[in-house]
Design an enzyme around this catalytic site. Sequence first.
Site, PDB file in Angstrom:
ATOM      1  N   PRO A  63       5.865  -5.531 -18.619  1.00 20.36           N
ATOM      2  CA  PRO A  63       4.982  -4.654 -19.395  1.00 20.36           C
ATOM      3  C   PRO A  63       3.511  -4.737 -18.997  1.00 20.36           C
ATOM      4  CG  PRO A  63       5.731  -6.507 -20.731  1.00 20.36           C
ATOM      5  CD  PRO A  63       6.532  -6.530 -19.462  1.00 20.36           C
ATOM      6  N   ASN A  64       2.901  -3.581 -19.016  1.00 24.14           N
ATOM      7  CA  ASN A  64       1.467  -3.386 -18.765  1.00 24.14           C
ATOM      8  C   ASN A  64       1.073  -3.497 -17.296  1.00 24.14           C
ATOM      9  OD1 ASN A  64       0.776  -3.050 -21.583  1.00 24.14           O
ATOM     10  ND2 ASN A  64       1.163  -5.232 -21.818  1.00 24.14           N
ATOM     11  N   ARG A 121      -6.421  -2.389 -15.832  1.00 19.12           N
ATOM     12  CA  ARG A 121      -6.159  -3.357 -16.882  1.00 19.12           C
ATOM     13  C   ARG A 121      -6.963  -4.625 -16.640  1.00 19.12           C
ATOM     14  NH1 ARG A 121      -0.742  -7.039 -17.424  1.00 19.12           N
ATOM     15  NH2 ARG A 121      -1.348  -7.991 -19.382  1.00 19.12           N
ATOM     16  N   TYR A 130      -7.079  -9.341 -13.574  1.00 20.91           N
ATOM     17  CA  TYR A 130      -5.921  -8.937 -12.787  1.00 20.91           C
ATOM     18  C   TYR A 130      -6.279  -8.256 -11.470  1.00 20.91           C
ATOM     19  CZ  TYR A 130      -3.469 -10.157 -17.060  1.00 20.91           C
ATOM     20  OH  TYR A 130      -2.973 -10.854 -18.140  1.00 20.91           O
ATOM     21  N   ASN A 148       7.649 -10.400 -11.818  1.00 24.53           N
ATOM     22  CA  ASN A 148       6.501 -10.698 -12.671  1.00 24.53           C
ATOM     23  C   ASN A 148       6.903 -10.246 -14.071  1.00 24.53           C
ATOM     24  OD1 ASN A 148       4.181 -10.966 -14.153  1.00 24.53           O
ATOM     25  ND2 ASN A 148       2.819 -10.248 -12.527  1.00 24.53           N
ATOM     26  N   ALA A 152       4.206 -10.355 -20.084  1.00 16.50           N
ATOM     27  CA  ALA A 152       4.226 -11.013 -21.397  1.00 16.50           C
ATOM     28  C   ALA A 152       5.611 -11.553 -21.764  1.00 16.50           C
ATOM     29  CB  ALA A 152       3.734 -10.043 -22.464  1.00 16.50           C
ATOM     30  N   HIS A 163       6.638 -15.328 -21.710  1.00 15.61           N
ATOM     31  CA  HIS A 163       6.348 -16.275 -22.787  1.00 15.61           C
ATOM     32  C   HIS A 163       7.170 -16.020 -24.048  1.00 15.61           C
ATOM     33  CE1 HIS A 163       3.035 -16.581 -20.028  1.00 15.61           C
ATOM     34  NE2 HIS A 163       2.590 -15.386 -20.346  1.00 15.61           N
ATOM     35  N   ASP A 180      18.047 -15.402 -19.932  1.00 12.46           N
ATOM     36  CA  ASP A 180      19.506 -15.438 -19.847  1.00 12.46           C
ATOM     37  C   ASP A 180      20.012 -14.476 -18.770  1.00 12.46           C
ATOM     38  OD1 ASP A 180      19.557 -17.339 -21.829  1.00 12.46           O
ATOM     39  OD2 ASP A 180      20.255 -15.993 -23.406  1.00 12.46           O
ATOM     40  N   GLU A 238       9.323 -16.158  -9.284  1.00 11.36           N
ATOM     41  CA  GLU A 238       8.478 -15.729 -10.407  1.00 11.36           C
ATOM     42  C   GLU A 238       7.038 -15.630  -9.885  1.00 11.36           C
ATOM     43  OE1 GLU A 238       8.198 -18.767 -13.386  1.00 11.36           O
ATOM     44  OE2 GLU A 238       7.176 -17.472 -14.834  1.00 11.36           O
ATOM     45  N   HIS A 286       2.997 -14.589 -10.910  1.00 10.82           N
ATOM     46  CA  HIS A 286       1.946 -14.201 -11.857  1.00 10.82           C
ATOM     47  C   HIS A 286       0.656 -14.015 -11.076  1.00 10.82           C
ATOM     48  CE1 HIS A 286       4.418 -14.905 -15.338  1.00 10.82           C
ATOM     49  NE2 HIS A 286       4.829 -16.027 -14.764  1.00 10.82           N
ATOM     50  N   LEU A 287      -0.018 -12.917 -11.365  1.00 11.10           N
ATOM     51  CA  LEU A 287      -1.291 -12.644 -10.691  1.00 11.10           C
ATOM     52  C   LEU A 287      -2.308 -13.725 -11.014  1.00 11.10           C
ATOM     53  CD1 LEU A 287      -1.177  -8.955 -11.798  1.00 11.10           C
ATOM     54  CD2 LEU A 287      -1.189  -9.655  -9.406  1.00 11.10           C
ATOM     55  N   THR A 288      -2.339 -14.099 -12.294  1.00  7.69           N
ATOM     56  CA  THR A 288      -3.327 -15.078 -12.750  1.00  7.69           C
ATOM     57  C   THR A 288      -2.691 -16.470 -12.801  1.00  7.69           C
ATOM     58  OG1 THR A 288      -2.702 -14.695 -15.055  1.00  7.69           O
ATOM     59  CG2 THR A 288      -4.519 -13.370 -14.178  1.00  7.69           C
ATOM     60  N   ARG A 344      -5.143 -20.490 -18.633  1.00 10.76           N
ATOM     61  CA  ARG A 344      -5.561 -19.480 -19.608  1.00 10.76           C
ATOM     62  C   ARG A 344      -5.216 -19.959 -21.030  1.00 10.76           C
ATOM     63  NH1 ARG A 344      -3.580 -13.721 -17.773  1.00 10.76           N
ATOM     64  NH2 ARG A 344      -4.951 -13.208 -19.527  1.00 10.76           N
ATOM     65  N   ARG A 360       0.207 -19.034 -22.782  1.00  8.48           N
ATOM     66  CA  ARG A 360       0.650 -18.531 -21.472  1.00  8.48           C
ATOM     67  C   ARG A 360       1.188 -19.642 -20.574  1.00  8.48           C
ATOM     68  NH1 ARG A 360      -1.182 -13.149 -21.343  1.00  8.48           N
ATOM     69  NH2 ARG A 360      -3.047 -12.922 -22.604  1.00  8.48           N
TER      70      ARG A 360
HETATM   71  C1  DQA Z   1       0.812 -12.109 -16.000  1.00 10.95           C
HETATM   72  C2  DQA Z   1       0.397 -13.211 -16.972  1.00 10.95           C
HETATM   73  C3  DQA Z   1       0.977 -12.968 -18.358  1.00 10.95           C
HETATM   74  O1  DQA Z   1       0.563 -13.987 -19.253  1.00 10.95           O
HETATM   75  C4  DQA Z   1       0.476 -11.634 -18.906  1.00 10.95           C
HETATM   76  O2  DQA Z   1       1.083 -11.358 -20.153  1.00 10.95           O
HETATM   77  C5  DQA Z   1       0.690 -10.518 -17.950  1.00 10.95           C
HETATM   78  C6  DQA Z   1       0.441 -10.736 -16.523  1.00 10.95           C
HETATM   79  C7  DQA Z   1       0.138 -12.274 -14.624  1.00 10.95           C
HETATM   80  O3  DQA Z   1       0.584 -11.624 -13.694  1.00 10.95           O
HETATM   81  O4  DQA Z   1      -0.832 -13.025 -14.496  1.00 10.95           O
HETATM   82  O5  DQA Z   1       0.968  -9.393 -18.347  1.00 10.95           O
HETATM   83  O6  DQA Z   1       2.217 -12.177 -15.799  1.00 10.95           O
END
Ligand code: DQA
Length: 141
Positions: free
Chosen positions: A9-10, A17, A22, A73, A76, A79, A86, A97, A99-101, A106, A110
């Site tokens: 999501p997002n 964003r 990001y 990725n 959200a 978490h 599953d 896996e 994650h950009l950040t 943080r 997270r």
């Molecule tokens: C994220 C980190 C997550 O905590 C956050 O909810 C995201 C992006 C990242 O790529 O850093 O949507 O997965």
Amino acid sequence: MQVRVLNGPNLGRLGRREPEKYGSTGYDELVASCRALAAELGLDVDVRQTDAEHEMLAWVHEAADAGAAVVLNPAAWTHTSVALRDACAMLEAPLVEVHLTNVHARESFRAHSYISPIATASIVGCGVDGYALALRWLASR
Ligand code: DQA
């Protein structure tokens, strides 16, 4: 090798964003760079994004059935989602896996990932380069 690059999501709003966190690379640019690199590396890549958890679960089931590697990725859902964990647990090919950040640097909520314990590898904090690192690593296996 089949690779699914799945984004939660997002992430479709990348570039617009919270760019200070990001980055300024747009989602379409990310898709284009994953496709270009995959072609160079000889990977058969499919890049997708959804804001709907049931759709993500269906894509992970599809990857499991196809024996495809997954670069995920989970955004959200990292978490929050036992359901996604599953589904990922059914994957037999590698799961990376991304994650950009740096989620460990943080907010404390997270730092916990439902996905990390079942991932083959995790890449955090490298921005969009994390996807390229994941694809290169998969290609090198
Ligand atoms: C994220 C980190 C997550 O905590 C956050 O909810 C995201 C992006 C990242 O790529 O850093 O949507 O997965």
